[in-house]
Design an enzyme around this catalytic site. Structure first.
Site, PDB file in Angstrom:
ATOM      1  N   TYR A 290       2.054   0.110   7.955  1.00  8.05           N
ATOM      2  CA  TYR A 290       0.962  -0.846   7.796  1.00  8.05           C
ATOM      3  C   TYR A 290       1.301  -2.201   8.436  1.00  8.05           C
ATOM      4  O   TYR A 290       0.413  -2.947   8.821  1.00  8.05           O
ATOM      5  CB  TYR A 290       0.655  -1.078   6.310  1.00  8.05           C
ATOM      6  CG  TYR A 290      -0.343  -0.126   5.710  1.00  8.05           C
ATOM      7  CD1 TYR A 290      -0.161   1.250   5.768  1.00  8.05           C
ATOM      8  CD2 TYR A 290      -1.480  -0.607   5.063  1.00  8.05           C
ATOM      9  CE1 TYR A 290      -1.071   2.115   5.199  1.00  8.05           C
ATOM     10  CE2 TYR A 290      -2.400   0.259   4.487  1.00  8.05           C
ATOM     11  CZ  TYR A 290      -2.185   1.615   4.560  1.00  8.05           C
ATOM     12  OH  TYR A 290      -3.088   2.469   3.996  1.00  8.05           O
TER      13      TYR A 290
ATOM     14  N   LYS B  10       9.499  12.075   4.373  1.00 11.86           N
ATOM     15  CA  LYS B  10       9.358  13.120   5.384  1.00 11.86           C
ATOM     16  C   LYS B  10      10.675  13.144   6.177  1.00 11.86           C
ATOM     17  O   LYS B  10      10.705  12.969   7.410  1.00 11.86           O
ATOM     18  CB  LYS B  10       8.139  12.823   6.275  1.00 11.86           C
ATOM     19  CG  LYS B  10       7.756  13.929   7.238  1.00 11.86           C
ATOM     20  CD  LYS B  10       7.157  15.155   6.572  1.00 11.86           C
ATOM     21  CE  LYS B  10       6.912  16.256   7.609  1.00 11.86           C
ATOM     22  NZ  LYS B  10       6.508  17.535   7.000  1.00 11.86           N
TER      23      LYS B  10
ATOM     24  N   ASP C 290       4.292  16.514   2.461  1.00 16.48           N
ATOM     25  CA  ASP C 290       3.306  17.596   2.512  1.00 16.48           C
ATOM     26  C   ASP C 290       3.391  18.457   1.254  1.00 16.48           C
ATOM     27  O   ASP C 290       2.375  18.798   0.637  1.00 16.48           O
ATOM     28  CB  ASP C 290       3.460  18.442   3.797  1.00 16.48           C
ATOM     29  CG  ASP C 290       4.894  18.830   4.105  1.00 16.48           C
ATOM     30  OD1 ASP C 290       5.833  18.332   3.452  1.00 16.48           O
ATOM     31  OD2 ASP C 290       5.090  19.661   5.026  1.00 16.48           O
TER      32      ASP C 290
ATOM     33  N   ASP D 188      -0.553   5.638   0.004  1.00 19.01           N
ATOM     34  CA  ASP D 188      -2.002   5.475   0.150  1.00 19.01           C
ATOM     35  C   ASP D 188      -2.684   6.835   0.050  1.00 19.01           C
ATOM     36  O   ASP D 188      -3.643   7.021  -0.703  1.00 19.01           O
ATOM     37  CB  ASP D 188      -2.313   4.830   1.515  1.00 19.01           C
ATOM     38  CG  ASP D 188      -3.805   4.695   1.746  1.00 19.01           C
ATOM     39  OD1 ASP D 188      -4.509   4.230   0.828  1.00 19.01           O
ATOM     40  OD2 ASP D 188      -4.271   5.083   2.840  1.00 19.01           O
TER      41      ASP D 188
ATOM     42  N   ASP E 118      -4.869   8.749  -3.490  1.00 19.67           N
ATOM     43  CA  ASP E 118      -6.243   9.277  -3.505  1.00 19.67           C
ATOM     44  C   ASP E 118      -6.245  10.741  -3.946  1.00 19.67           C
ATOM     45  O   ASP E 118      -7.099  11.178  -4.719  1.00 19.67           O
ATOM     46  CB  ASP E 118      -6.901   9.166  -2.120  1.00 19.67           C
ATOM     47  CG  ASP E 118      -7.739   7.896  -1.985  1.00 19.67           C
ATOM     48  OD1 ASP E 118      -7.347   6.861  -2.559  1.00 19.67           O
ATOM     49  OD2 ASP E 118      -8.791   7.938  -1.304  1.00 19.67           O
TER      50      ASP E 118
HETATM   51  C1  IPM Z   1      -5.830   1.213  -0.900  1.00 20.91           C
HETATM   52  C2  IPM Z   1      -6.839   1.085   0.197  1.00 20.91           C
HETATM   53  C3  IPM Z   1      -6.340   0.082   1.234  1.00 20.91           C
HETATM   54  C4  IPM Z   1      -5.052   0.603   1.799  1.00 20.91           C
HETATM   55  C5  IPM Z   1      -7.346  -0.256   2.328  1.00 20.91           C
HETATM   56  C6  IPM Z   1      -8.629  -0.810   1.758  1.00 20.91           C
HETATM   57  C7  IPM Z   1      -6.769  -1.196   3.341  1.00 20.91           C
HETATM   58  O1  IPM Z   1      -7.106   2.327   0.756  1.00 20.91           O
HETATM   59  O2  IPM Z   1      -5.500   0.183  -1.535  1.00 20.91           O
HETATM   60  O3  IPM Z   1      -5.374   2.334  -1.167  1.00 20.91           O
HETATM   61  O4  IPM Z   1      -5.032   1.411   2.732  1.00 20.91           O
HETATM   62  O5  IPM Z   1      -3.990   0.186   1.322  1.00 20.91           O
HETATM   63 MG    MG Z   2      -6.177   3.972  -0.260  1.00 19.61          MG
END
Ligand code: IPM
Ligand code: MG
Length: 379
Positions: A146, A197, A230, A254, A258
């Protein structure tokens, strides 16, 4: 009595999309703890995003910068959405969430994944997979791909374009986030799973070596395992209850968080805390935000789930305000509201009653009253 030294300063920044709606409910919850439980705090509301941009030319206006600067904790709503295309990329970048993470060095991002039994009916995974799910992903938040340099898009001699980013980690960056993971594990089930990884990437080879070294030096009482990213993604869906604390780098965290949201039943339920280094006076800057983001499709409709934001307040009570009992109380109130059937649209089973954002806030405040009354009776 409250005094200045334990007064916690909170900057409340609803931001964009559903951010302001859900944050308003958290603010009611904070006010409840301030008045009913005498938790010493001051709240300062500040604007972020398209609204102040149109007035001041800045998504992060000076007043907001000042509010954040003086704060111990930032309660953040959300950033982004289609209307924000009106903000030119440079202005957006100048006040971005990534910039804030970097400015305050919020390197340890805690994302707890808890499956509430009351929600198993509306969850995308089977009820038996969700049984006992209670883990925390600690994502490194201020380094990795990032932020790595060089980065950019260039045009090659043959006219093709080439995009490039740099994944990188230093010893100290790995050690400090791994330390957060080991320390947190000691307060839980004492297990850390480090995700990398290392079969492909040098950054991951270094990551794994440093985690192992720190473990040997200071945390050999904690059970440490390693997974390739993975495989970790698969394990989170196959058997999420196996995890206690998972620690990983920025981009893996990240993606995995999710994925893990589905192991909790709903993205709308997930809170987070982003913590900076501890300073000489023992304080650490912190930003609390729901994981869900701005959800522009439902923004302004009053139907968003405020529980991700409200549970972020519970993390604030625990991690910034040092009020573990109040944090437990709030989490219990959320569980009580859920088991008595309170549901926003995202967690409602078809055919059941859907509460608005404000009504879900009401349900949590009612439950706070109920839980405290029951505790007094039992005392
Ligand atoms: C998160 C989000 C952010 C990230 C975005 C909005 C930049 O997806 O906080 O997980 O990738 O860190
Ligand atoms: Mg995110």
């Amino acid at each position: 009595m409250n005094n200045r030294s334990n007064m916690v300063k909170i900057a409340v920044v609803g931001g964009e999309g559903i951010g302001p709606e859900v944050t308003a409910q958290s603010q009611r919850v904070l006010n409840w703890f301030s008045t009913k439980r005498s938790v010493p705090m001051t709240l300062r509301e500040a604007q972020y995003g398209i609204v102040p941009y149109l007035k001041t030319g800045k998504v992060l206006p000076d007043d907001t910068v000042e509010a954040m600067e003086e704060s111990d904790a930032i309660l953040w709503g959300a950033t982004g959405g289609p209307e924000t295309k009106e903000v030119p990329p440079a202005a957006r970048k100048a006040g971005s969430l990534l910039g804030l993470r970097s400015k305050y060095d919020l390197y340890a991002n805690l994302r707890p994944i808890v499956a509430h039994p009351a929600l198993s009916g509306s969850a995308p995974l089977k009820a038996h997979v969700l049984e006992g799910v209670d883990f925390v992903i600690i994502r490194e938040l201020t380094s990795g791909i990032y932020f790595g340099e060089p980065r950019g898009i260039e045009t090659l001699a043959d006219g093709q374009r080439r995009g490039f980013n740099t994944e990188q980690y230093t010893t100290n960056q790995v050690r400090r986030v791994a330390r957060s993971a080991f320390e947190l594990a000691r307060t839980r089930r004492n297990k850390v799973c480090s995700v990398d990884k290392a079969n492909v990437l040098e950054t991951s080879v270094l990551w794994r070596e440093e985690v192992i070294r720190l473990h040997q030096e200071e945390f050999s009482d904690v059970e440490l395992t390693h997974l390739y990213v993975d495989n970790a993604a698969m394990q989170i869906v196959r058997d999420p209850a196996q995890f206690d604390v998972m620690v990983t780098g920025n981009i893996f965290g990240d993606i995995l968080s999710d994925c893990a949201a589905m192991a909790s039943g709903s993205l709308g339920m997930l809170p987070s805390a982003s913590l900076g280094p501890v300073d000489k006076s023992g304080r650490r800057k912190a930003l609390y935000e729901p994981v869900h983001g701005s959800a522009p499709d439902i923004a302004g409709k009053g139907v968003a789930n405020p529980l991700g934001s409200i549970l972020s307040v519970a993390m604030m009570l625990r991690l910034t305000m040092n009020r573990p009992e109040d944090a437990d109380l709030l989490e219990k109130a959320v569980a009580t509201a859920l088991s008595s059937g309170a549901r926003t649209a995202d967690i409602a089973e078809p055919g059941t009653k859907k509460l608005s954002t404000v009504e879900m806030g009401d349900a949590v405040l009612n439950a706070l009253g109920q839980v405290t009354a029951a505790e007094k009776e039992n005392a």
